[in-house]
Motif scaffolding. Sequence first.
Motif, PDB file in Angstrom:
ATOM      1  N   THR A 273       0.835  -1.204   0.000  1.00  0.00           N
ATOM      2  CA  THR A 273       0.000   0.000   0.000  1.00  0.00           C
ATOM      3  C   THR A 273       0.870   1.255   0.000  1.00  0.00           C
ATOM      4  O   THR A 273       0.360   2.361   0.189  1.00  0.00           O
ATOM      5  N   GLN A 274       2.167   1.066  -0.193  1.00  0.00           N
ATOM      6  CA  GLN A 274       3.080   2.211  -0.220  1.00  0.00           C
ATOM      7  C   GLN A 274       3.615   2.402  -1.632  1.00  0.00           C
ATOM      8  O   GLN A 274       3.836   1.425  -2.357  1.00  0.00           O
ATOM      9  N   CYS A 275       3.883   3.653  -1.989  1.00  0.00           N
ATOM     10  CA  CYS A 275       4.358   3.944  -3.344  1.00  0.00           C
ATOM     11  C   CYS A 275       5.736   3.334  -3.625  1.00  0.00           C
ATOM     12  O   CYS A 275       6.093   3.138  -4.785  1.00  0.00           O
ATOM     13  N   ASP A 276       6.511   3.032  -2.576  1.00  0.00           N
ATOM     14  CA  ASP A 276       7.846   2.493  -2.833  1.00  0.00           C
ATOM     15  C   ASP A 276       7.864   0.960  -2.864  1.00  0.00           C
ATOM     16  O   ASP A 276       8.929   0.352  -2.833  1.00  0.00           O
ATOM     17  N   TYR A 277       6.705   0.334  -2.905  1.00  0.00           N
ATOM     18  CA  TYR A 277       6.642  -1.127  -3.095  1.00  0.00           C
ATOM     19  C   TYR A 277       7.251  -1.432  -4.462  1.00  0.00           C
ATOM     20  O   TYR A 277       6.979  -0.748  -5.449  1.00  0.00           O
ATOM     21  N   TRP A 278       8.061  -2.493  -4.503  1.00  0.00           N
ATOM     22  CA  TRP A 278       8.967  -2.703  -5.643  1.00  0.00           C
ATOM     23  C   TRP A 278       8.293  -2.679  -7.010  1.00  0.00           C
ATOM     24  O   TRP A 278       8.826  -2.145  -7.973  1.00  0.00           O
ATOM     25  N   ARG A 279       7.091  -3.259  -7.105  1.00  0.00           N
ATOM     26  CA  ARG A 279       6.530  -3.395  -8.453  1.00  0.00           C
ATOM     27  C   ARG A 279       5.807  -2.127  -8.912  1.00  0.00           C
ATOM     28  O   ARG A 279       5.248  -2.088 -10.004  1.00  0.00           O
ATOM     29  N   TYR A 280       5.821  -1.095  -8.083  1.00  0.00           N
ATOM     30  CA  TYR A 280       5.198   0.164  -8.483  1.00  0.00           C
ATOM     31  C   TYR A 280       6.200   1.127  -9.113  1.00  0.00           C
ATOM     32  O   TYR A 280       5.998   2.339  -9.087  1.00  0.00           O
ATOM     33  N   CYS A 281       7.268   0.587  -9.733  1.00  0.00           N
ATOM     34  CA  CYS A 281       8.358   1.472 -10.180  1.00  0.00           C
ATOM     35  C   CYS A 281       7.922   2.480 -11.238  1.00  0.00           C
ATOM     36  O   CYS A 281       8.599   3.466 -11.468  1.00  0.00           O
ATOM     37  N   ALA A 282       6.789   2.250 -11.881  1.00  0.00           N
ATOM     38  CA  ALA A 282       6.341   3.229 -12.884  1.00  0.00           C
ATOM     39  C   ALA A 282       4.821   3.401 -12.834  1.00  0.00           C
ATOM     40  O   ALA A 282       4.188   3.719 -13.830  1.00  0.00           O
ATOM     41  N   ILE A 283       4.230   3.227 -11.663  1.00  0.00           N
ATOM     42  CA  ILE A 283       2.766   3.319 -11.560  1.00  0.00           C
ATOM     43  C   ILE A 283       2.353   4.786 -11.446  1.00  0.00           C
ATOM     44  O   ILE A 283       3.072   5.600 -10.870  1.00  0.00           O
ATOM     45  N   ASP A 284       1.225   5.124 -12.023  1.00  0.00           N
ATOM     46  CA  ASP A 284       0.677   6.480 -11.899  1.00  0.00           C
ATOM     47  C   ASP A 284      -0.790   6.338 -11.571  1.00  0.00           C
ATOM     48  O   ASP A 284      -1.553   5.809 -12.367  1.00  0.00           O
ATOM     49  N   GLY A 285      -1.182   6.787 -10.399  1.00  0.00           N
ATOM     50  CA  GLY A 285      -2.590   6.732 -10.031  1.00  0.00           C
ATOM     51  C   GLY A 285      -2.762   6.226  -8.618  1.00  0.00           C
ATOM     52  O   GLY A 285      -1.820   6.194  -7.825  1.00  0.00           O
ATOM     53  N   SER A 286      -4.001   5.825  -8.308  1.00  0.00           N
ATOM     54  CA  SER A 286      -4.305   5.324  -6.971  1.00  0.00           C
ATOM     55  C   SER A 286      -3.982   3.839  -6.916  1.00  0.00           C
ATOM     56  O   SER A 286      -4.283   3.099  -7.851  1.00  0.00           O
ATOM     57  N   LEU A 287      -3.403   3.410  -5.798  1.00  0.00           N
ATOM     58  CA  LEU A 287      -3.110   1.991  -5.638  1.00  0.00           C
ATOM     59  C   LEU A 287      -4.405   1.247  -5.303  1.00  0.00           C
ATOM     60  O   LEU A 287      -5.089   1.582  -4.334  1.00  0.00           O
ATOM     61  N   CYS A 288      -4.722   0.206  -6.080  1.00  0.00           N
ATOM     62  CA  CYS A 288      -5.938  -0.562  -5.804  1.00  0.00           C
ATOM     63  C   CYS A 288      -5.861  -1.255  -4.443  1.00  0.00           C
ATOM     64  O   CYS A 288      -6.883  -1.581  -3.846  1.00  0.00           O
ATOM     65  N   THR A 289      -4.626  -1.473  -3.957  1.00  0.00           N
ATOM     66  CA  THR A 289      -4.467  -2.101  -2.640  1.00  0.00           C
ATOM     67  C   THR A 289      -5.030  -1.218  -1.531  1.00  0.00           C
ATOM     68  O   THR A 289      -5.300  -1.702  -0.438  1.00  0.00           O
TER      69      THR A 289
ATOM     70  N   GLY B 185     -14.561   1.810 -14.206  1.00  0.00           N
ATOM     71  CA  GLY B 185     -15.997   1.665 -14.040  1.00  0.00           C
ATOM     72  C   GLY B 185     -16.552   2.273 -12.778  1.00  0.00           C
ATOM     73  O   GLY B 185     -17.748   2.151 -12.511  1.00  0.00           O
ATOM     74  N   SER B 186     -15.726   2.915 -11.991  1.00  0.00           N
ATOM     75  CA  SER B 186     -16.241   3.638 -10.836  1.00  0.00           C
ATOM     76  C   SER B 186     -15.413   4.903 -10.687  1.00  0.00           C
ATOM     77  O   SER B 186     -14.339   5.016 -11.268  1.00  0.00           O
ATOM     78  N   SER B 187     -15.932   5.834  -9.884  1.00  0.00           N
ATOM     79  CA  SER B 187     -15.227   7.111  -9.798  1.00  0.00           C
ATOM     80  C   SER B 187     -13.876   6.931  -9.127  1.00  0.00           C
ATOM     81  O   SER B 187     -13.611   5.917  -8.481  1.00  0.00           O
ATOM     82  N   ALA B 188     -13.024   7.925  -9.281  1.00  0.00           N
ATOM     83  CA  ALA B 188     -11.636   7.817  -8.827  1.00  0.00           C
ATOM     84  C   ALA B 188     -11.571   7.456  -7.354  1.00  0.00           C
ATOM     85  O   ALA B 188     -12.210   8.090  -6.521  1.00  0.00           O
ATOM     86  N   CYS B 189     -10.805   6.435  -7.031  1.00  0.00           N
ATOM     87  CA  CYS B 189     -10.621   6.056  -5.630  1.00  0.00           C
ATOM     88  C   CYS B 189      -9.894   7.176  -4.896  1.00  0.00           C
ATOM     89  O   CYS B 189     -10.269   7.534  -3.780  1.00  0.00           O
ATOM     90  N   ASN B 190      -8.866   7.728  -5.543  1.00  0.00           N
ATOM     91  CA  ASN B 190      -8.151   8.890  -4.999  1.00  0.00           C
ATOM     92  C   ASN B 190      -7.504   8.616  -3.650  1.00  0.00           C
ATOM     93  O   ASN B 190      -7.404   9.513  -2.826  1.00  0.00           O
ATOM     94  N   ARG B 191      -7.093   7.378  -3.410  1.00  0.00           N
ATOM     95  CA  ARG B 191      -6.306   7.083  -2.201  1.00  0.00           C
ATOM     96  C   ARG B 191      -4.961   6.523  -2.640  1.00  0.00           C
ATOM     97  O   ARG B 191      -4.862   5.916  -3.698  1.00  0.00           O
ATOM     98  N   CYS B 192      -3.965   6.700  -1.801  1.00  0.00           N
ATOM     99  CA  CYS B 192      -2.609   6.210  -2.099  1.00  0.00           C
ATOM    100  C   CYS B 192      -2.210   6.584  -3.534  1.00  0.00           C
ATOM    101  O   CYS B 192      -1.934   5.713  -4.363  1.00  0.00           O
ATOM    102  N   ASN B 193      -2.201   7.867  -3.809  1.00  0.00           N
ATOM    103  CA  ASN B 193      -1.827   8.310  -5.154  1.00  0.00           C
ATOM    104  C   ASN B 193      -0.315   8.291  -5.305  1.00  0.00           C
ATOM    105  O   ASN B 193       0.400   8.874  -4.504  1.00  0.00           O
ATOM    106  N   CYS B 194       0.134   7.596  -6.325  1.00  0.00           N
ATOM    107  CA  CYS B 194       1.570   7.479  -6.578  1.00  0.00           C
ATOM    108  C   CYS B 194       1.841   7.911  -8.013  1.00  0.00           C
ATOM    109  O   CYS B 194       0.966   7.827  -8.872  1.00  0.00           O
ATOM    110  N   ASP B 195       3.050   8.351  -8.262  1.00  0.00           N
ATOM    111  CA  ASP B 195       3.430   8.669  -9.641  1.00  0.00           C
ATOM    112  C   ASP B 195       4.914   8.379  -9.813  1.00  0.00           C
ATOM    113  O   ASP B 195       5.737   9.266  -9.676  1.00  0.00           O
ATOM    114  N   ASN B 196       5.211   7.132 -10.072  1.00  0.00           N
ATOM    115  CA  ASN B 196       6.607   6.732 -10.262  1.00  0.00           C
ATOM    116  C   ASN B 196       6.911   6.655 -11.752  1.00  0.00           C
ATOM    117  O   ASN B 196       6.016   6.394 -12.559  1.00  0.00           O
TER     118      ASN B 196
END
Lengths: 162, 180, 393
Positions: free
Chosen positions: B72-88, B130-141
Amino acid sequence: MRQGAAWFALAAAVPLSAAALPSWEAPPAVQAAARSDYIEHCGGCHGVAGSSAPARVPELRGRVGWFLCTTEGRDYLIRLPNVAHAPIDDPEALAALVNYVVFRLGGESAPAGARAFDGAEVAVLRRSPIVRASLLRERARLVADIRRRCPAAPASLADYSG
Amino acid sequence: MPDHSSDARFERLLRRLAGHSSRRGILARLGATIVAAPVFPLLPVSHAQSGKDRSVRGKTGFARTAQTKDDTQCDYWRYCAIDGSLCTCCGGGVHTCPPGTEPSPTSWVGTCINPDDGRAYLIAYRDCCGSSACNRCNCDNTDRATEIYRPSTNNDIIWCFGVSSMEYHCSTAVVVGTAE
Amino acid sequence: MGGIGRMRQRISVIAALLSAAGVQAQAQTPPRPPELPVEESDVAALPVLGPRVVMVNTNWGSTGARLFDGDTGKMLGLIHEAQLSNVALDPAGRYFYVAESIWTKGNRGTRQDMLTVRDARTLKVVREIALPGRLLVGTRKHDLGISADGRYAYVYDFDPASSIIVVDLVRSRVLGRTEVPGCGLSAAIGAAASLSLCADGALAVTTLDARGRGSVSRSESFFSAENDPIFDNFAVDTASGAAMMLSYTGLVYPVDASGEPKAPTPWSVQEAAGLPRASTAPLAVNWLPGGRQPMAWHKPSGRLFVLMHMGEYWSQKEPGTELWVIDSATRRVLTRKKLKHKASFVEVSQDAQPLLFLNEEETLWVLDAATLEQKHEIANAGGGTLTTFGPVR
């Protein structure tokens, strides 16, 4: 590719029924690299297994091999800008990627006896990517031609997707 | 999408060094290229099979400081290039869409290093739609993420092609293979 | 306030004076303020937009394109838009064009893409032109171009094949679609062309014929879209076809897209500051450009304003901690200004005493572009791409 040639020399020594051979054979490492390159550079849109229906993306799974029915169709697979410009400099590696798409994802769709791509062919074709014409129209024209020449090609080949 | 840069601790450390230590500070002000000493040992990266050098991927600021415990953290290894809210953080998981949403059949694919095994993995950044933006744990790697004229590595595009609703909810990071 | 309102106000002032005179006469009675005038609801209209107005296009979250007067710092109005829209002004200042996408039932139902044409004074919808699609993406300026003469709109679509949808704004209809295989974006160039960047590192110019049908011509490849890409949000002078583009490592590409596209010769912002070029190597810490709209171009003076940060490569979205002012003619950095607040978006007005606009996390700062002194800090201004109403988009 030196590695590939060595493997072929080895393979030649092993008696195998020619009919049982798929049209693309390569050492496991080359196949694994080709699959990895496919997923990395193509799999996002086309799907890891060659299908992302119902997105408007051409279906590769069980279908793409039909393009080898005509020379123009065959060339098209390399002249697609995202293939020709793929960030894979080594033409042998790019050939392996396209062979993986055609002969693995494409399943049984390649015509019998269809030849695999090699680096030399890919190196030439990627120099003339289709960048000034409509890809959709070009694809439609090629598919119409393929369906005339290979009547077994499914009508769904004409669909852009799905 | 909001700008939440998350690459984190090491970057902050670099900046602190640049700001406070006098010699580095001067170098930083001058802007001369300096080389960051790795705080963490560089990880071995498996690329024996095909001979492709993926080691460079293990040396980005993100890869050097990524962790493998908390997805649930932006520095989790597989989020190296994720942009948006973490589904976790939105009721889903790393490869699971939250209730009421659906995974897009399309995505883009990045390459991240797992520090536990040193391997480079292909990660599909698959949006749940299909649903509005979760807007939690926003990351931009941004490791190896590029612009929209090279869409296969762009993380700003709404990758909801082929889904009944293109409304963006959150992003997953699905392991789809190893980078050979 | 209308004329009647003003007249009422004057009458009340006179009444107040008269009653003040009365107070003197009736000694002990405390003065009673005059009754407030009765008001009526009315609606403001936008002024004619000068070059010192800036538009903050928030196309995610609290959507809307907010207009601010750079001199007063006051908000002038908001152009309605759906999420992930593009907004552009007609070069003659008559209309705003909003390329937007909605669904008939909110987030579901039938998708409807349209170019909504709004009056530039009243912001009322003048007409809607249905579009056959468009790309949904945040914070991009060049997904919607309006030709220099205001006749054509170019809407970039990726579905996921790349194409430019050409709209005839005079006859309010879509003329067709030109594919730009392997390329993206649709910035307007001159009266009948559109500029794209390509994944093989080339420029592509799509030129319309008399019937509005496009043909694509391309430059040689000159940059790496994989290893040192040019930022999507470049600065382009629509009328002349000149553009200033910037790459992740800080190479400036002065582009002339007025004719056959040619590969430009780059120069380095770090070298312009007397420093070595930035490196893409891991572990190397450099000054690098970054943010979402990292460079502004004041065309009359040739000055560039670049948001810079210290970091390793692949930090291209890091907001700037410094602003570098560069003379593009001499290729020298004139000023390096440490910013009090980080910024991800920068834009400059195109008049003789220009204003500089910076945006980050919903705050807009207005600076004098010559002295870099802050004139306004505007909270809750929205966050997104910045546009001024001059020739440079």
